[in-house]
Design a protein around this motif. Structure first.
Motif, short mmCIF file in Angstrom:
data_model
loop_
_atom_site.label_atom_id
_atom_site.label_comp_id
_atom_site.label_asym_id
_atom_site.label_seq_id
_atom_site.Cartn_x
_atom_site.Cartn_y
_atom_site.Cartn_z
N PRO A 211 -7.09 30.35 1.78
CA PRO A 211 -6.85 30.00 0.37
C PRO A 211 -6.10 31.08 -0.41
O PRO A 211 -5.21 30.76 -1.20
N ALA A 212 -6.42 32.34 -0.18
CA ALA A 212 -5.74 33.42 -0.91
C ALA A 212 -4.26 33.45 -0.57
O ALA A 212 -3.40 33.66 -1.45
N LEU A 213 -3.94 33.23 0.71
CA LEU A 213 -2.53 33.19 1.12
C LEU A 213 -1.83 31.96 0.55
O LEU A 213 -0.66 32.05 0.12
N MET A 214 -2.51 30.84 0.53
CA MET A 214 -1.93 29.63 -0.07
C MET A 214 -1.54 29.90 -1.52
O MET A 214 -0.42 29.58 -1.94
N ARG A 215 -2.47 30.50 -2.27
CA ARG A 215 -2.19 30.77 -3.69
C ARG A 215 -1.03 31.74 -3.86
O ARG A 215 -0.19 31.57 -4.74
N ARG A 216 -1.00 32.77 -3.00
CA ARG A 216 0.06 33.76 -3.12
C ARG A 216 1.43 33.15 -2.85
O ARG A 216 2.40 33.42 -3.58
N LEU A 217 1.51 32.31 -1.83
CA LEU A 217 2.80 31.69 -1.50
C LEU A 217 3.25 30.71 -2.57
O LEU A 217 4.46 30.54 -2.78
N VAL A 218 2.31 30.09 -3.24
CA VAL A 218 2.67 29.24 -4.38
C VAL A 218 3.30 30.08 -5.49
O VAL A 218 4.31 29.70 -6.07
N THR A 219 2.72 31.24 -5.75
CA THR A 219 3.29 32.11 -6.79
C THR A 219 4.65 32.65 -6.37
O THR A 219 5.49 32.93 -7.22
N TYR A 220 4.88 32.76 -5.07
CA TYR A 220 6.19 33.19 -4.57
C TYR A 220 7.24 32.09 -4.69
O TYR A 220 8.42 32.35 -4.56
N GLY A 221 6.77 30.87 -4.89
CA GLY A 221 7.70 29.75 -5.06
C GLY A 221 8.04 28.99 -3.81
O GLY A 221 9.04 28.26 -3.77
N ALA A 222 7.22 29.12 -2.74
CA ALA A 222 7.47 28.36 -1.51
C ALA A 222 7.51 26.86 -1.82
O ALA A 222 6.71 26.35 -2.60
N ASP A 223 8.45 26.17 -1.19
CA ASP A 223 8.59 24.73 -1.44
C ASP A 223 7.46 23.93 -0.79
O ASP A 223 7.01 22.92 -1.31
N SER A 224 7.01 24.40 0.39
CA SER A 224 5.91 23.71 1.06
C SER A 224 5.17 24.67 1.98
O SER A 224 5.71 25.69 2.42
N LEU A 225 3.91 24.31 2.28
CA LEU A 225 3.07 25.06 3.19
C LEU A 225 2.66 24.15 4.34
O LEU A 225 2.33 22.98 4.13
N ILE A 226 2.66 24.70 5.55
CA ILE A 226 2.21 23.99 6.73
C ILE A 226 0.85 24.56 7.12
O ILE A 226 0.72 25.77 7.33
N THR A 227 -0.17 23.71 7.20
CA THR A 227 -1.54 24.21 7.38
C THR A 227 -2.32 23.40 8.41
O THR A 227 -2.11 22.20 8.57
N ASP A 228 -3.24 24.09 9.10
CA ASP A 228 -4.17 23.43 10.02
C ASP A 228 -5.26 22.67 9.28
O ASP A 228 -5.95 21.85 9.87
N PHE A 229 -5.43 22.99 7.98
CA PHE A 229 -6.52 22.42 7.19
C PHE A 229 -5.98 21.74 5.93
O PHE A 229 -6.06 22.29 4.82
#
Length: 240
Positions: A211-229
């Motif tokens: 979750p912490a990495l998800m939030r950080r990448l959102v603040t970085y402006g990533a267009d999408s995240l690929i996740t196992d969960f």
């Protein structure tokens, strides 16, 4: 808004790259997925990550040594999230028929020039039959595959999968006229994401499970995240 893609379906919750895994992804409310493709002996698109059958099925040999009919009888529950009933290896055709994803990242694992071209041609034919041309992107870390996609499927979107930074991933993606840069999360700095987007690339980051990495990448402006969960990701990002 940062979008979510299920990695091999919902790899952390069900056996990866199986129908139940993709159904679990959809059940979590995630309508985008990433998957891996190899060709069977009879040149059908088979959804499996490894060239070898050993890790997920316990069987000997390579995917390319078996026909699609043989592969679709194999149980792919080994070394994955526990599941109570057999989970056959699926074909891409089967998933197109049974899963209503709005977008698919199709990572082609074939690396030889001939097999890459055959895989691209198979994607062209299958995506046309299911009218999926605007719902898919062909991704790969292999320049051979990207070159084959340029030549054999110029109408389909392409994406470079980048795991290492020893070569400039943005430069390589642009060389093969990619629309997407699929970055290992360790390479996904704020600066690189912004540079890629400035160059016209959509940035998708893998594999993002914390979750912490998800939030950080959102603040970085990533267009999408690929996740196992996928369920965790929707819960985490939905609370931002």
């Amino acid at each position: 808004m940062t979008l979510i893609y299920g990695h091999r379906g919902a790899r952390g919750e069900a056996p990866e790259n199986t129908l139940v895994s993709f159904q679990a992804c959809l059940a979590a409310g995630v309508t985008r997925c990433e998957l891996d493709l190899h060709l069977s002996k009879d040149l059908q698109l088979i959804v499996i990550h490894d060239a070898s059958l050993k890790r997920t099925t316990g069987r000997r040999g390579k995917v390319s040594q078996y026909t699609a009919e043989q592969l679709l009888q194999m149980d792919a529950r080994h070394n994955t999230a526990p599941w109570p009933s057999p989970c056959p290896i699926p074909s891409l055709e089967h998933l197109f028929s049974h899963c209503a994803f709005v977008h698919w990242q199709l990572e082609v694992k074939e690396s030889s020039k001939k097999r890459a071209a055959q895989a691209i041609q198979a994607i062209v034919e299958l995506s046309a039959r299911f009218a999926m041309q605007d719902k898919i992107i062909i991704t790969s870390s292999s320049r051979t595959v990207l070159r084959a996609a340029q030549a054999g499927a110029p109408h389909l979107a392409r994406g470079l999968v980048a795991e290492y930074a020893w070569l400039n991933p943005i430069k390589i993606a642009l060389r093969y006229q990619c629309q997407m840069l699929v970055l290992n999360w360790e390479l996904a700095t704020k600066q690189r994401i912004k540079q890629a987007q400035k160059a016209g690339l959509n940035v998708s980051v893998w594999t993002v499970n914390e979750p912490a990495l998800m939030r950080r990448l959102v603040t970085y402006g990533a267009d999408s995240l690929i996740t196992d969960f996928p369920g965790l990701a929707t819960a985490t990002l939905g609370s931002l």
